[in-house]
Design an enzyme around this catalytic site. Sequence first.
Site, short mmCIF file in Angstrom:
data_model
loop_
_atom_site.label_atom_id
_atom_site.label_comp_id
_atom_site.label_asym_id
_atom_site.label_seq_id
_atom_site.Cartn_x
_atom_site.Cartn_y
_atom_site.Cartn_z
N TYR A 1 -15.81 17.19 -15.35
CA TYR A 1 -16.25 15.80 -15.36
C TYR A 1 -17.41 15.60 -14.37
CZ TYR A 1 -15.95 10.75 -14.78
OH TYR A 1 -16.25 9.42 -14.71
N LYS B 1 -8.33 6.48 -19.05
CA LYS B 1 -8.59 7.03 -20.37
C LYS B 1 -7.36 6.87 -21.28
CE LYS B 1 -12.33 7.89 -18.20
NZ LYS B 1 -12.69 9.16 -17.61
N ASP C 1 -7.17 18.91 -13.78
CA ASP C 1 -7.52 17.59 -14.30
C ASP C 1 -7.10 17.58 -15.77
OD1 ASP C 1 -8.77 15.41 -15.54
OD2 ASP C 1 -10.58 15.57 -14.34
N ARG D 1 0.84 -1.20 0.00
CA ARG D 1 0.00 0.00 0.00
C ARG D 1 0.88 1.25 0.00
NH1 ARG D 1 -1.68 1.51 4.65
NH2 ARG D 1 -2.47 -0.51 5.30
C1 PLP Z 1 -12.98 9.53 -16.32
C2 PLP Z 1 -12.60 10.87 -15.83
C3 PLP Z 1 -12.37 11.10 -14.46
C4 PLP Z 1 -12.57 10.03 -13.41
O1 PLP Z 1 -11.71 8.97 -13.59
P1 PLP Z 1 -12.04 7.43 -13.18
O2 PLP Z 1 -10.82 6.72 -13.57
O3 PLP Z 1 -13.27 7.05 -13.97
O4 PLP Z 1 -12.32 7.43 -11.73
C5 PLP Z 1 -11.99 12.37 -14.08
N1 PLP Z 1 -11.85 13.38 -14.98
C6 PLP Z 1 -12.06 13.18 -16.29
C7 PLP Z 1 -11.87 14.32 -17.22
C8 PLP Z 1 -12.44 11.93 -16.76
O5 PLP Z 1 -12.67 11.76 -18.07
#
Ligand code: PLP
Length: 380
Positions: A98, A195, A170, A46
Amino acid sequence: MQFRTRAIHVGQEHDPATGAVVPPIHLASTFVQPDASMTSAYDYARTGSPTRHAFEKTLADLDGGVRALAFASGMAATHCATLLLAPGDEIVTGTDIYGGTWRLFNRVLAERGIAVKAVNTADTAAVARAVGPKTKLVWVESPGNPLLTITDLAACAEIAHAVGALLACDATLTTPALSRPLELSADIVMHSATKSIGGHSDLLGGALVVRDTDLGTRLHWLQNATGAVMGPLEAFLCSRGLKTLELRVLAQSATAQRLAEWLVAHPTVTTVHYPGLASHPGHALAMRQMSAGGTIVSFEVNGGVDDARRVVESTKLFQLAVSLGAVESLIEIPAVMSHGSYAPEARRAVGIADGLIRLSVGLEAFEDLRDDLASALPRA
Ligand SMILES: *Cc1c(COP(=O)(O)O)cnc(C)c1O
């Protein structure tokens, strides 16, 4: 060394024990200590594990940071960053973000004493008006999602720092292949590795990257204390994804650009959002902050929600699914899918039309994707 060379070599040294060119996947959850007072590189997975560490090392390098931390998902990474705040503190965030981040901020944190103020961060003056002495975190997403609004990251960093707050970005939609917010003075970069970094729709993961060692230590402490770490198999797949990241994202962006231009000229398409289009309000800024327009395009068609539904239910190559950034193209309606966790009033207030369609452009040939859309769009 250039980006794509570092993506293949930094943190990915061959295995000294066997000579294997690809580092092995270490599944161990615990590590033998040299003595009871414990001072070896790893003790319990962890806190840190070799396969996760290899991915973190490559990603930190690509993003221009000093440390990356890999999480079980993008939301786990975002949540960990918000643990830097205490009740009474405030987050200033964007309206074009998001859906899951909207839910975490407004439904989880706001109910636990953290104030959340949402503004259109593409309007730098609005961000400057929104921050105050209680603001501890400014959280932006550029391009925004799903309207692809562009936020001036360097300007937001200055605004955040002037009130003693951190700027977090982000950067899931850009990845370090297109944009590196830390180089524009952001303090924290967050990625959903689910992604483009994973890139093949076969894992869940997230990451935080920082350029300050002390902030990295604080976040690692919080990550270890709360436990939402990335597992070794995902870390291995993310390391593999990084090796082709630049190639994939640039090729997908080039196809997205051509599709956006084709959609603009289509008689039954009304609005196209894509930062690579000269008509996009954030185009000039996007071209300064990003090396291409990205892999996401959103648009509206003549008619209402039912016409939009018919489009997303008729494409064959563009599969009807949430998520984005992977090699296969996807299509969806944010209002009922990716952004369904927004309150409906909030969603309309920020301009996400009920019939807005979002494309995630994959690695298929432009001609095939264009023909797929052409047969699904309403006739003139
Ligand atoms: C998918 C996504 C998230 C969240 O990510 P997860 O891996 O699904 O928890 C956050 N920000 C953006 C822009 C995303 O496309």
